[in-house]
Design a protein around this motif. Sequence first.
Motif, mmCIF file in Angstrom:
data_model
loop_
_atom_site.group_PDB
_atom_site.id
_atom_site.type_symbol
_atom_site.label_atom_id
_atom_site.label_comp_id
_atom_site.label_asym_id
_atom_site.label_seq_id
_atom_site.Cartn_x
_atom_site.Cartn_y
_atom_site.Cartn_z
ATOM 1 N N MET A 1 0.820 -1.226 0.000
ATOM 2 C CA MET A 1 0.000 0.000 0.000
ATOM 3 C C MET A 1 0.846 1.265 0.000
ATOM 4 S SD MET A 1 -1.509 -0.489 3.863
ATOM 5 C CE MET A 1 -0.408 -0.693 5.285
ATOM 6 N N ALA A 2 2.160 1.130 -0.229
ATOM 7 C CA ALA A 2 3.078 2.258 -0.058
ATOM 8 C C ALA A 2 2.817 3.414 -1.002
ATOM 9 C CB ALA A 2 4.518 1.770 -0.231
ATOM 10 N N ASP A 3 2.273 3.141 -2.171
ATOM 11 C CA ASP A 3 2.061 4.212 -3.155
ATOM 12 C C ASP A 3 0.684 4.872 -3.038
ATOM 13 O OD1 ASP A 3 0.827 1.852 -3.933
ATOM 14 O OD2 ASP A 3 0.997 2.283 -6.070
ATOM 15 N N ARG A 4 -0.123 4.433 -2.071
ATOM 16 C CA ARG A 4 -1.484 4.978 -1.935
ATOM 17 C C ARG A 4 -1.797 5.326 -0.481
ATOM 18 N NH1 ARG A 4 -5.284 0.692 -4.763
ATOM 19 N NH2 ARG A 4 -6.849 2.271 -4.239
ATOM 20 N N LEU A 5 -0.791 5.668 0.276
ATOM 21 C CA LEU A 5 -0.980 5.948 1.698
ATOM 22 C C LEU A 5 -1.777 7.238 1.910
ATOM 23 C CD1 LEU A 5 2.650 5.190 2.925
ATOM 24 C CD2 LEU A 5 0.643 3.743 3.286
ATOM 25 N N PRO A 6 -2.662 7.260 2.898
ATOM 26 C CA PRO A 6 -3.326 8.529 3.238
ATOM 27 C C PRO A 6 -2.303 9.499 3.828
ATOM 28 C CG PRO A 6 -3.863 6.847 4.854
ATOM 29 C CD PRO A 6 -3.116 6.144 3.760
ATOM 30 N N PRO A 7 -2.593 10.801 3.779
ATOM 31 C CA PRO A 7 -1.608 11.796 4.235
ATOM 32 C C PRO A 7 -1.257 11.679 5.711
ATOM 33 C CG PRO A 7 -3.736 12.822 3.762
ATOM 34 C CD PRO A 7 -3.804 11.429 3.228
ATOM 35 N N GLU A 8 -2.097 11.026 6.492
ATOM 36 C CA GLU A 8 -1.796 10.870 7.920
ATOM 37 C C GLU A 8 -0.609 9.937 8.166
ATOM 38 O OE1 GLU A 8 -6.122 12.017 7.571
ATOM 39 O OE2 GLU A 8 -4.772 10.596 6.552
#
Length: 553
Positions: free
Chosen positions: A119-126
């Motif tokens: 999921m590294a390329d779609r992480l939420p900004p938090e």
Amino acid sequence: MDEFGCKTYRVEMRDGVRLATHVHFPEGSGPWPVIFSRSPYPGMLPFWHEQAKFWTRHGYVFVIQECRGTGASEGEWVPFAHEEQDGLDSLGWLVRQPWMDGNAATYGSSYCGVVQWCMADRLPPEVKTMCIGFTGIERYRQNYMNGMFRHDIYTSWALGNSGVPGAARRPGLYREALAVRPHVEMDERLFGRRLPWYRDWVTEVSPDSPYWRNGFWAELKEKPVKTRVPVMMTAGWFDHNLEASVISFDKLLEDVRARSALIIGPWIHTEGVSGDLEYPGHDRFGPRQRDAALAWFNHHLKGMDPELAPGIQTYIIRENRWQAWTGGIGAGGLRAFHLHPQPVDAAARLLSTEKAAEPSSVSYRYDPDNPVPSRGGAAVMHYLTGDPDAVPPASVVQPPTGARADVINFVSEPLAEDLRITGRIRARLFVRSDAEDTAFTVQVMEVLPDGKAVNIRDGITSLAYRNGATVPIRYTPGDVVEAVIELWPITWTVKRGSRIRVDVSSSDFPAYHVHPNIAGTWALIADTRAARQTIHLGGMYDSRIEFPVVSDK
């Protein structure tokens, strides 16, 4: 709160499946920064709950989620298949919780690191950073080295994660699995059902296969290129994920890599040490490198002054010290040691910095039914099962020279000065066989002044996939060909007074599958045949070992 002092949520995924998510809270009223981990190993849950005490004591909410189809989570367990979507759905839930202060990080090793890369390329900004340990996402290169399958890693892992109830606890199962020929039938013979993903692994030998070029594995290995948050990575010189970890770090974009850290110590997959050498100071970052992770999280999630600098740090074996590297692990030059025919004693031949002027050769008989037993190294993992007969990992004392007729030993004179190896050792062998395809192995060792030899690095190649071939190359029996074997990187100083030993053979089992000396897909072949193997030395066939070296500190 349950018996572990945590609250368990049933977090619903987009398809309605609910995953058991255990949340440990610090003392106080919050909100707090959050550390998020995911694991498919129910047996490790007590370990995670114990680790949570450390993190909550330092003011972090610690969340450990059981992957789909494992432990208390719903759904079907299919390795890797659901990790990206489940991870992102879970992060979406996490960032909405009132006890979360807007700062989160992901954390974990091995499979628990793979789920982070997913999921590294779609992480939420938090999510401000990731801490990934002992993890590889270059799955083809982890499964195969030059066409040779890593049994001790992926056959062992497949047996333990087959999803067949009780299979992992069946005594002798691993040895039964290794003995099945053709190996592709292992699952049906032992379990009475197929493991499609394992069959793919053992039959898709070419990296150009659509299985590796397309879909999940192809997408996963490019995740570092698309990552935008800094990453702290840890790796072990004797961990089976080492090479893949280094490749992933190198793939990070320059600005991301400049803010990231890679720490490589003399560790195995347990994130600790093993073997017959001592490693003083290896634990400077705390147990399982936890102190480094704490310093990293304190800076990125709490805004505290940085205590862990970005960049690469490695432990130099035999110098027993840490070194920071600028611009990557690099060497200043190459030092070649050439294989010679003349004996240095009753069992070994000479390894010299001088090239042999006259051509010669040495031959041996390789019988696939009597393979050379693996001992030590990084390409092993079955030891994690606790099997007392498992191959020991790391650097261990090797058999003496002359122990087997099918292992050709070469030994140098005592070194007059330290040899500081920094990077990838490369073997260049000129070989011949009477088989239509076969394998050659190389193992590089340091012979200590007391005569004991300990392994530094090892490697293997088939002739079909020699020299980086991505599709099988036809070999004509009797032809002399060059086979280049590039070993995994290392920082190791061979000390003055020690000797270098190089062993050449044709098998390293069960670290790698036994080559049957028959061309074709190894896992589909039931028969074997013995082969006459020849190593050519000197003259136009300058078989040698090339060491990347630095001359100063």
